[in-house]
Each structure stands twice: as structure tokens, then as C-alpha cells.
Design a protein around this motif. Structure first.
Motif, short mmCIF file in Angstrom:
data_model
loop_
_atom_site.label_atom_id
_atom_site.label_comp_id
_atom_site.label_asym_id
_atom_site.label_seq_id
_atom_site.Cartn_x
_atom_site.Cartn_y
_atom_site.Cartn_z
N GLN A 1 0.83 -1.16 -0.25
CA GLN A 1 -0.23 -0.08 0.02
C GLN A 1 0.42 0.98 0.42
OE1 GLN A 1 -4.06 -0.30 0.82
NE2 GLN A 1 -4.20 -1.71 2.17
N SER A 2 2.22 1.01 0.03
CA SER A 2 2.91 2.14 0.56
C SER A 2 4.14 1.77 0.15
CB SER A 2 2.86 2.98 2.11
OG SER A 2 4.03 3.68 2.52
N TYR A 3 4.72 2.11 -0.86
CA TYR A 3 6.50 2.60 -0.95
C TYR A 3 7.38 2.28 0.23
CZ TYR A 3 10.99 1.84 -2.71
OH TYR A 3 12.55 1.06 -3.18
N GLN A 4 7.21 3.19 1.54
CA GLN A 4 8.00 3.06 2.12
C GLN A 4 7.93 2.26 3.37
OE1 GLN A 4 10.72 5.02 2.94
NE2 GLN A 4 10.49 5.53 0.77
N SER A 5 6.11 2.16 3.50
CA SER A 5 6.21 0.71 4.35
C SER A 5 6.25 -1.06 3.84
CB SER A 5 4.77 0.80 4.61
OG SER A 5 3.91 0.57 3.12
N PHE A 6 6.06 -0.77 2.84
CA PHE A 6 7.10 -1.91 2.22
C PHE A 6 8.10 -2.17 2.63
CE2 PHE A 6 8.92 -3.12 -1.58
CZ PHE A 6 8.94 -4.61 -1.30
N LEU B 1 8.11 -1.51 -8.12
CA LEU B 1 7.77 -0.25 -7.09
C LEU B 1 8.61 0.46 -6.41
CD1 LEU B 1 6.62 -3.10 -4.56
CD2 LEU B 1 5.27 -1.29 -5.49
N ASP B 2 10.06 0.12 -7.76
CA ASP B 2 11.01 1.00 -7.37
C ASP B 2 10.95 2.75 -7.84
OD1 ASP B 2 12.88 0.32 -5.21
OD2 ASP B 2 13.71 -1.29 -6.30
N ALA B 3 10.37 1.54 -9.68
CA ALA B 3 10.04 2.49 -11.20
C ALA B 3 8.91 3.71 -10.05
CB ALA B 3 9.64 1.73 -11.88
N ALA B 4 7.96 3.10 -9.16
CA ALA B 4 6.74 4.10 -9.55
C ALA B 4 6.30 5.38 -7.68
CB ALA B 4 5.18 3.16 -9.50
N ARG B 5 7.99 4.33 -6.84
CA ARG B 5 8.04 5.10 -5.38
C ARG B 5 7.45 6.44 -5.21
NH1 ARG B 5 13.87 5.65 -3.93
NH2 ARG B 5 14.35 3.75 -5.03
N ALA B 6 7.69 7.04 -6.57
CA ALA B 6 6.81 8.99 -6.06
C ALA B 6 5.52 9.12 -6.60
CB ALA B 6 7.71 9.80 -7.18
N VAL C 1 1.71 2.25 -6.45
CA VAL C 1 2.36 1.43 -5.50
C VAL C 1 1.13 0.37 -5.25
CG1 VAL C 1 3.08 1.42 -2.93
CG2 VAL C 1 4.12 3.25 -5.19
N LYS C 2 0.29 0.91 -4.84
CA LYS C 2 -0.75 0.87 -4.38
C LYS C 2 -1.26 0.00 -5.80
CE LYS C 2 -2.82 3.14 -1.08
NZ LYS C 2 -1.94 4.37 -1.04
N ASP C 3 -2.13 -0.20 -7.22
CA ASP C 3 -1.99 -0.72 -8.11
C ASP C 3 -1.52 -2.09 -8.56
OD1 ASP C 3 -4.00 1.59 -8.65
OD2 ASP C 3 -3.07 1.68 -10.30
N ILE C 4 -0.01 -1.54 -8.24
CA ILE C 4 1.04 -3.23 -8.07
C ILE C 4 0.64 -3.86 -7.41
CG2 ILE C 4 3.61 -3.46 -7.71
CD1 ILE C 4 4.04 -0.33 -9.62
#
Length: 239
Positions: A136-141, A160-165, A170-173
Motif C-alpha cells: 500500500q505504501s512504498y516506504q512501509s513495504f 515498485l522502485d520505478a513507481a515510488r513517487a 504503488v497501490k495498483d502494483i
């Protein structure tokens, strides 16, 4: 109810169990819990050194009243470098009286399937439910991946790295990968899944609908055709 026993007095555990029974709670996930940081930790000082000790205690006090679950670690526990010894600890938890197992987070379903087969070969017959987290969140992941040390497939990590911003991306992935994981587990004959919400339910609904485990929101559809049991929790299983 999640019940941990690290640095817990026996009276505190007794109070928690009594309150659970009074409230009508029947399902308990018995965990050792994380060892406290910056605080004294006395191994076995309260009689609960491992989760198996807690399981045995619950059984001794309440018999079969509670349905008791324990945590499982397909890739091993982060605190134990000896995988064989760690697996024997896990077996001891189950043999102490566990009714079911919830696994650590699973991002690679193949690793879970291999471990589940090993458990069955060892004679473990209780339900073993894989833990699945829709990111749900890049940082929490990244934090959870660091803490749990679980294997993350290279493609998922790259996406996820590519979509981090982009929070929505990130949620979709995360939701798409969770659906793919559930389907792969089902194809391997695994029934049931434990979805971790982290207090964010929207992605969970998407996963349930897309994996055909729940009717579409607002629709008149019937129950999911696959019929696999599903549980959801606000936190990941640990210890």
C-alpha cells in the motif's frame, strides 16, 4: 486476538485470556512477540521463553475452548540462522496444541508451497494459511521487507522502485501482485489466505474481488466461485 508473551507476567496473560473468554473471543494467535529494545529481557523469567510455552499454557488452562494459532516462517525466522533448528521450533509450536498456522508475509508463492509441502511431510496436519500483503505504501513495504528479510521477486521490486513517487501506482502494483500470489497459491492447491490490511482496507477489497473471493462492490453477484476461506488482520503475523 493476538497474544504475545515476551516479558509478560503470568498474571497479565491470565487477565488477557479471561477477558477474551468473557468477551466471547475464541480465536487466539499465540506469539512470542518481539524482544523489547532498550529494555531488559530475561529469557524464561516468566515461564514463556517460546510461543510453544504460551500454547501449552493456554491449553492447560482452557483446554479446547480457544482455537489457537501460531506463526510460521517459510523462509526462516530472522533471529535464527540455523534453518533446521528453527523448523523444529516451529514443529514444537504446532505439537504443543496449535489448531492452525498463519505464515509470515509471502511475496513469492513458490517458496511458500515448498515449505508447506515440507510441513505436510513432517506430519503437520493443521491448516497452514499464507500471509499476503497488498503493498500500500512504498516506504512501509521497504521497511517490512527489511525487518522480515523475506524474498521479494525482482520484478515486483523493480516495479515498485520505478513507481515510488506515485502512491496510487504503488497501490495498483501491490494489489495486482497480491492477486497473482493468491491465484498461484490456489493453483498449487493451497486453500485460504490471510490478508494483511495495515489498517487500509481499499486494496484488500480489490484483491478479494479480482481474485474472485468476494462479490464486486455494489454488484448483485454471488459469493466468489473459488470458495477459499479468507481472513484479514491489521498487522502482520510475527514471532
Amino acid at each position: 486476538m493476538h497474544l504475545t508473551c515476551t516479558n509478560m507476567d503470568q498474571s497479565t496473560v491470565d487477565d488477557a485470556l479471561a477477558a477474551a473468554k468473557e468477551a466471547g473471543v475464541r480465536n487466539i494467535l499465540a506469539l512470542r512477540g518481539d524482544r523489547p529494545r532498550n529494555h531488559e529481557y530475561q529469557v524464561g523469567a516468566n515461564g514463556f521463553e517460546h510461543a510453544a510455552d504460551l500454547v501449552r499454557y493456554v491449553r492447560a488452562k482452557y483446554g479446547d475452548y480457544f482455537c489457537v494459532g501460531v506463526a510460521g516462517y517459510p523462509e526462516g525466522h530472522t533471529e535464527c540462522d540455523d534453518r533446521e533448528r528453527e523448523f523444529e521450533y516451529f514443529v514444537a509450536k504446532v505439537e504443543a496444541g496449535a489448531d492452525f498456522v498463519i505464515s509470515q508475509l509471502v511475496f513469492d508463492p513458490e517458496l511458500f508451497v515448498v515449505w508447506e509441502q515440507r510441513c505436510r511431510a513432517r506430519g503437520i496436519g493443521v491448516p497452514i494459511v499464507p500471509g499476503v500483503l497488498p503493498v500500500q505504501s512504498y516506504q512501509s513495504f521497504r521497511r517490512l521487507a527489511f525487518l522480515t528479510k523475506v524474498h521479494v521477486p525482482a520484478q515486483l521490486l523493480a516495479d515498485l522502485d520505478a513507481a515510488r513517487a506515485n502512491d496510487q501506482a504503488v497501490k495498483d502494483i501491490g494489489a495486482a501482485h497480491a492477486v497473482a500470489t493468491v491465484r498461484a497459491l490456489q493453483a498449487a492447491g493451497i486453500r485460504g489466505v490471510h490478508l494483511t490490511t495495515l489498517n487500509l482496507e481499499a486494496s484488500i477489497r480489490r484483491v478479494l474481488e479480482q481474485a474472485e473471493l468476494a462479490p464486486a462492490t455494489g454488484g448483485s453477484g454471488s459469493e466468489g466461485s473459488r470458495g477459499a476461506p479468507v481472513a484479514a488482520t491489521a498487522t502482520a503475523a510475527a514471532a
